[in-house]
Scaffold this motif. Structure first.
Motif, PDB file in Angstrom:
ATOM      1  N   LEU A  24       0.871  -1.186   0.000  1.00 51.51           N
ATOM      2  CA  LEU A  24       0.000   0.000   0.000  1.00 51.51           C
ATOM      3  C   LEU A  24       0.901   1.226   0.000  1.00 51.51           C
ATOM      4  CD1 LEU A  24      -2.635   1.542   0.322  1.00 51.51           C
ATOM      5  CD2 LEU A  24      -2.838   0.697   2.639  1.00 51.51           C
ATOM      6  N   LEU A  25       0.768   2.062  -1.025  1.00 54.04           N
ATOM      7  CA  LEU A  25       1.626   3.240  -1.181  1.00 54.04           C
ATOM      8  C   LEU A  25       0.814   4.502  -0.937  1.00 54.04           C
ATOM      9  CD1 LEU A  25       3.335   2.057  -4.489  1.00 54.04           C
ATOM     10  CD2 LEU A  25       4.281   1.925  -2.165  1.00 54.04           C
ATOM     11  N   GLU A  26       1.240   5.317  -0.006  1.00 56.19           N
ATOM     12  CA  GLU A  26       0.500   6.527   0.350  1.00 56.19           C
ATOM     13  C   GLU A  26       1.441   7.738   0.266  1.00 56.19           C
ATOM     14  OE1 GLU A  26      -2.643   7.794   1.110  1.00 56.19           O
ATOM     15  OE2 GLU A  26      -1.431   9.611   1.244  1.00 56.19           O
ATOM     16  N   ALA A  27       0.966   8.767  -0.430  1.00 56.06           N
ATOM     17  CA  ALA A  27       1.805   9.958  -0.615  1.00 56.06           C
ATOM     18  C   ALA A  27       2.011  10.722   0.698  1.00 56.06           C
ATOM     19  CB  ALA A  27       1.162  10.875  -1.657  1.00 56.06           C
ATOM     20  N   ALA A  28       0.983  10.747   1.534  1.00 55.05           N
ATOM     21  CA  ALA A  28       1.079  11.515   2.785  1.00 55.05           C
ATOM     22  C   ALA A  28       1.888  10.729   3.823  1.00 55.05           C
ATOM     23  CB  ALA A  28      -0.323  11.807   3.313  1.00 55.05           C
ATOM     24  N   ASP A  29       2.078  11.352   4.997  1.00 50.81           N
ATOM     25  CA  ASP A  29       2.886  10.659   6.003  1.00 50.81           C
ATOM     26  C   ASP A  29       2.034   9.919   7.028  1.00 50.81           C
ATOM     27  OD1 ASP A  29       1.840  12.734   7.321  1.00 50.81           O
ATOM     28  OD2 ASP A  29       3.721  13.763   7.747  1.00 50.81           O
TER      29      ASP A  29
ATOM     30  N   VAL B 130       2.836   7.929  -6.016  1.00 50.34           N
ATOM     31  CA  VAL B 130       2.901   7.216  -7.293  1.00 50.34           C
ATOM     32  C   VAL B 130       2.726   8.233  -8.422  1.00 50.34           C
ATOM     33  CG1 VAL B 130       1.724   5.522  -8.752  1.00 50.34           C
ATOM     34  CG2 VAL B 130       2.107   5.041  -6.328  1.00 50.34           C
ATOM     35  N   GLN B 131       3.685   8.212  -9.315  1.00 49.31           N
ATOM     36  CA  GLN B 131       3.670   9.189 -10.411  1.00 49.31           C
ATOM     37  C   GLN B 131       3.089   8.583 -11.685  1.00 49.31           C
ATOM     38  OE1 GLN B 131       7.002  12.035 -10.444  1.00 49.31           O
ATOM     39  NE2 GLN B 131       7.607  10.851 -12.240  1.00 49.31           N
ATOM     40  N   GLN B 132       3.208   7.288 -11.784  1.00 48.73           N
ATOM     41  CA  GLN B 132       2.780   6.644 -13.028  1.00 48.73           C
ATOM     42  C   GLN B 132       2.273   5.231 -12.742  1.00 48.73           C
ATOM     43  OE1 GLN B 132       5.998   6.489 -15.833  1.00 48.73           O
ATOM     44  NE2 GLN B 132       4.816   5.235 -17.243  1.00 48.73           N
TER      45      GLN B 132
ATOM     46  N   ASN C 104      10.112   9.218  -6.826  1.00 48.87           N
ATOM     47  CA  ASN C 104      11.581   9.143  -6.716  1.00 48.87           C
ATOM     48  C   ASN C 104      12.192   8.223  -7.775  1.00 48.87           C
ATOM     49  OD1 ASN C 104      11.058   6.551  -5.929  1.00 48.87           O
ATOM     50  ND2 ASN C 104      11.749   6.775  -3.806  1.00 48.87           N
ATOM     51  N   GLY C 105      11.366   7.737  -8.696  1.00 47.81           N
ATOM     52  CA  GLY C 105      11.879   6.931  -9.808  1.00 47.81           C
ATOM     53  C   GLY C 105      11.819   5.430  -9.553  1.00 47.81           C
ATOM     54  N   GLU C 106      11.545   5.043  -8.311  1.00 49.41           N
ATOM     55  CA  GLU C 106      11.494   3.604  -8.002  1.00 49.41           C
ATOM     56  C   GLU C 106      10.331   2.942  -8.747  1.00 49.41           C
ATOM     57  OE1 GLU C 106      10.983   2.909  -3.823  1.00 49.41           O
ATOM     58  OE2 GLU C 106      10.615   0.770  -4.094  1.00 49.41           O
ATOM     59  N   ARG C 107      10.595   1.746  -9.278  1.00 47.95           N
ATOM     60  CA  ARG C 107       9.555   1.010  -9.984  1.00 47.95           C
ATOM     61  C   ARG C 107       9.128  -0.201  -9.161  1.00 47.95           C
ATOM     62  NH1 ARG C 107       8.865  -3.315 -13.374  1.00 47.95           N
ATOM     63  NH2 ARG C 107       6.948  -3.014 -14.550  1.00 47.95           N
ATOM     64  N   ILE C 108       7.828  -0.379  -9.023  1.00 44.10           N
ATOM     65  CA  ILE C 108       7.331  -1.549  -8.296  1.00 44.10           C
ATOM     66  C   ILE C 108       6.432  -2.336  -9.246  1.00 44.10           C
ATOM     67  CG2 ILE C 108       6.021  -2.365  -6.288  1.00 44.10           C
ATOM     68  CD1 ILE C 108       6.763   0.226  -4.870  1.00 44.10           C
TER      69      ILE C 108
ATOM     70  N   GLY D 218      -4.770  12.273 -16.775  1.00 43.60           N
ATOM     71  CA  GLY D 218      -3.420  11.849 -17.164  1.00 43.60           C
ATOM     72  C   GLY D 218      -2.377  12.068 -16.082  1.00 43.60           C
ATOM     73  N   LEU D 219      -2.809  12.332 -14.829  1.00 47.65           N
ATOM     74  CA  LEU D 219      -1.833  12.593 -13.765  1.00 47.65           C
ATOM     75  C   LEU D 219      -1.046  11.337 -13.383  1.00 47.65           C
ATOM     76  CD1 LEU D 219      -3.865  14.949 -11.361  1.00 47.65           C
ATOM     77  CD2 LEU D 219      -2.440  15.538 -13.318  1.00 47.65           C
ATOM     78  N   LEU D 220      -1.578  10.160 -13.760  1.00 48.87           N
ATOM     79  CA  LEU D 220      -0.857   8.909 -13.475  1.00 48.87           C
ATOM     80  C   LEU D 220      -0.262   8.346 -14.763  1.00 48.87           C
ATOM     81  CD1 LEU D 220      -0.824   7.871 -10.516  1.00 48.87           C
ATOM     82  CD2 LEU D 220      -2.831   9.277 -10.974  1.00 48.87           C
TER      83      LEU D 220
END
Ligand SMILES: Cc1cc2nc3c(=O)[nH]c(=O)nc-3n(C[C@H](O)[C@H](O)[C@H](O)COP(=O)(O)OP(=O)(O)OC[C@H]3O[C@@H](n4cnc5c(N)ncnc54)[C@H](O)[C@@H]3O)c2cc1C
Length: 522
Positions: free
Chosen positions: A35-40, A255-257, A272-276, A293-295
């Motif tokens: 589970l990836l969350e942008a906030a802290d 998540v950017q993409q 940060n460029g990391e790919r999962i 298109g934000l993702l």
């Protein structure tokens, strides 16, 4: 290619309530979930910033539909009452019009009826009883065919409602607006206004919302609870439960993409460029973020962006930690003004802040203890247009702030606000926190009787990419978004089951989503 449950890797994007529930349900079925969350912190809109030394719930404050969470916790082998301290509130809300003119609604309908009789007379109290009968019937008719259904359509609703349900909707006049339907019940304009306000729980105008939104009233009449530690404690508790079931939770992970290979989602790329890599992705952000298109371009077809004219309400809020006096606050308080329609004309017609806002105040330490606190923790909220409609200037926001606190003062409620003890949040701030939302807090407004069918379901047009959250079916609100998380998990599991079955016996076939959902919650 999809793999067997044990090997199936899922990335859930966003730890709002929808994402938390989806992650939990998938992990307990044996999938490998990150589970990836942008906030802290978890919770999304259930956020709890610290203001002058105190945590203040600054998103949802009204906890309803407890049964949904009981089922979610039970499905994960836990008991809601062991994980969270919930107290039923005897007073649902205190409503005020002119200074001294107040009406409380109670958890006990007989007390509400008596209060209405004293406030507006016995005939109006009888009308309230009839209204309650109708809201009960509407809720009961729609819970199965709509709220619990995977992706209701006019056709499925027609089948699932049955003759009795159809008769309930026909008696309501489903094409009628909520405002119009309420006018047939209440002759006292204050009661008409009070019950119309429930449309705003879905970010909508009572004049444009369908009469079926009456079911929101029933949700509140069925009970409101306070959560020790605030609504944010629910998010923390769900996050803990998900982790106990093996979910890997990462905060500060934007998540950017969303990667798509061919026609299938295959993973995500972080800022940060990391790919999962993933076999499936569940997206819990606002569905408009995908359509905008934000993702990434490849994920754009997963959902359309909501046009600016169809965005739901936003809000202007103040989280305040201050001593108060002069008005006996309950936990939930609503201060009305005359000319109610003007508020919605301003917001939806002109895209501006209301000149005469209704003001909601949540006093977070009231309602469960006898003595008021030395300093109240307050969320003060007025409805506002989504940021997509028009940029609000600082002076417009200041003017609305002044109208808001002057109204409270007219009711005798005084509080000293300072830069230190007050945190103001604007539609533009909500837009920044929830990308793609344009500040609209409830996705698409429920305007017109067909609008509820326009929310996407959990399955997106991209294989392996699923949607959960308040901007998809069954809609906004903490319990509904939680339900969407269940539906996303159930849909994914049903696809996985049917895929692995088709691999085993080389047949493909439909799976009833409703029965799949029930099975996946077992
Ligand atoms: C002021 C306010 C008052 C409200 N009052 C009530 C109420 O009283 N009762 C009620 O039931 N509901 C209320 N609501 C509505 C309710 O809060 C929401 O409908 C519900 O919480 C939405 O949950 P969600 O699952 O859609 O996730 P959200 O809360 O929208 O969270 C989505 C999460 O996804 C994360 N995210 C998004 N994009 C990315 C990305 N690219 N990478 C990583 N993470 C990402 C975000 O950071 C966020 O944490 C209120 C909302 C607000 C704001």
């Amino acid at each position: 290619m999809a793999s067997a449950p044990g090997e199936h890797r899922v990335v859930v994007v966003g730890a709002g309530v929808g994402g938390l529930v989806a992650a939990l349900q998938l992990a307990r079925r044996g999938l490998s979930v990150t589970l990836l969350e942008a906030a802290d912190a978890p919770g999304g809109k259930m956020r709890q910033p610290w203001v002058d030394g105190a945590p203040i719930d600054s998103g949802p404050t009204v906890f309803t539909m407890r049964w949904i969470f009981e089922q979610i916790y039970a499905s994960a082998g836990a008991r809601l009452q062991d994980e969270l301290d919930l107290t039923p509130l005897p007073v649902l809300a205190r409503h005020a019009w002119q200074p001294g003119e107040q009406l409380d609604l109670f958890a006990d309908p007989a007390l509400s009826r008596d209060a209405i009789a004293r406030f507006a007379g016995p005939v109006e109290a009888n009308r309230f009883t009839q209204f309650c009968r109708q809201t009960r019937a509407v809720y009961d008719a729609l819970e199965g065919p709509f709220i619990r259904s995977q992706a209701p359509s006019l056709f499925s609703m027609h089948n699932d409602l049955g003759l009795r349900g159809l008769a309930v909707l026909a008696s309501l006049g489903p094409m009628r607006s909520l405002w119009g339907a309420l006018g047939r019940h209440f002759h006292d304009p204050r009661l008409h206004q009070l019950f119309a306000r429930y449309a705003t729980y879905c970010g909508s105008s009572p004049w444009q919302a369908p009469a079926t939104l009456m079911l929101v009233t029933q949700v509140e009449l069925d009970g409101v609870w306070s959560v020790r530690g605030g609504m944010h404690a629910l998010a923390q508790s769900l996050a803990g439960l998900a982790q106990r079931h093996g979910v890997t939770l990462r905060y500060g992970a934007r998540v950017q993409q969303i990667e798509v290979s061919g026609t299938r989602a295959t993973g995500v790329v972080l800022a940060n460029g990391e790919r999962i890599a993933a076999d499936s992705v569940v997206f819990n952000g606002d569905r408009s973020a995908l359509g905008e298109g934000l993702l990434g371009e490849a994920a754009r077809p997963a959902a359309s962006a909501v046009p600016a004219s169809q965005r739901s309400l936003s809000a202007l809020t103040w989280s305040v930690h201050a001593a108060t006096e002069g008005f006996a606050l309950e936990r939930h308080n609503v201060f009305f003004q005359p000319h109610y329609q003007r508020e919605f004309d301003d917001i939806f017609g002109h895209g501006r802040l209301p000149a005469t806002p209704t003001v909601y105040v949540c006093a977070q330490d009231r309602g469960t203890t006898a003595s008021p606190p030395a300093r109240d923790r307050l969320l003060v909220l007025v409805n506002a247009p989504a940021a997509a409609r028009r940029h609000l200037t600082e002076s417009e926001i200041d003017a609305c702030e002044s109208h808001t606190f002057s109204l409270l003062q007219r009711h005798g409620l005084t509080l000293t606000r300072t830069a230190q003890n007050t945190l103001r949040t604007t539609p533009a701030d909500f837009q920044r926190m929830f990308p793609g939302s344009a500040g609209a807090l409830y996705g698409m407004a429920t305007h017109g009787w067909m609008s509820a069918f326009h929310r996407p379901g959990a399955a997106s047009p991209i294989a392996g990419l699923y949607l959960a959250g308040g901007s998809v079916h069954p809609g906004p609100g903490v319990p509904m978004a939680a339900m969407s998380g269940q539906l996303a998990a159930a849909t994914l599991m049903a696809h996985l089951d049917s895929t692995s079955r088709s691999h085993r016996v080389r047949i493909s076939g439909g799976t009833s989503m409703r029965s799949a959902m029930t099975a996946s919650m077992d």
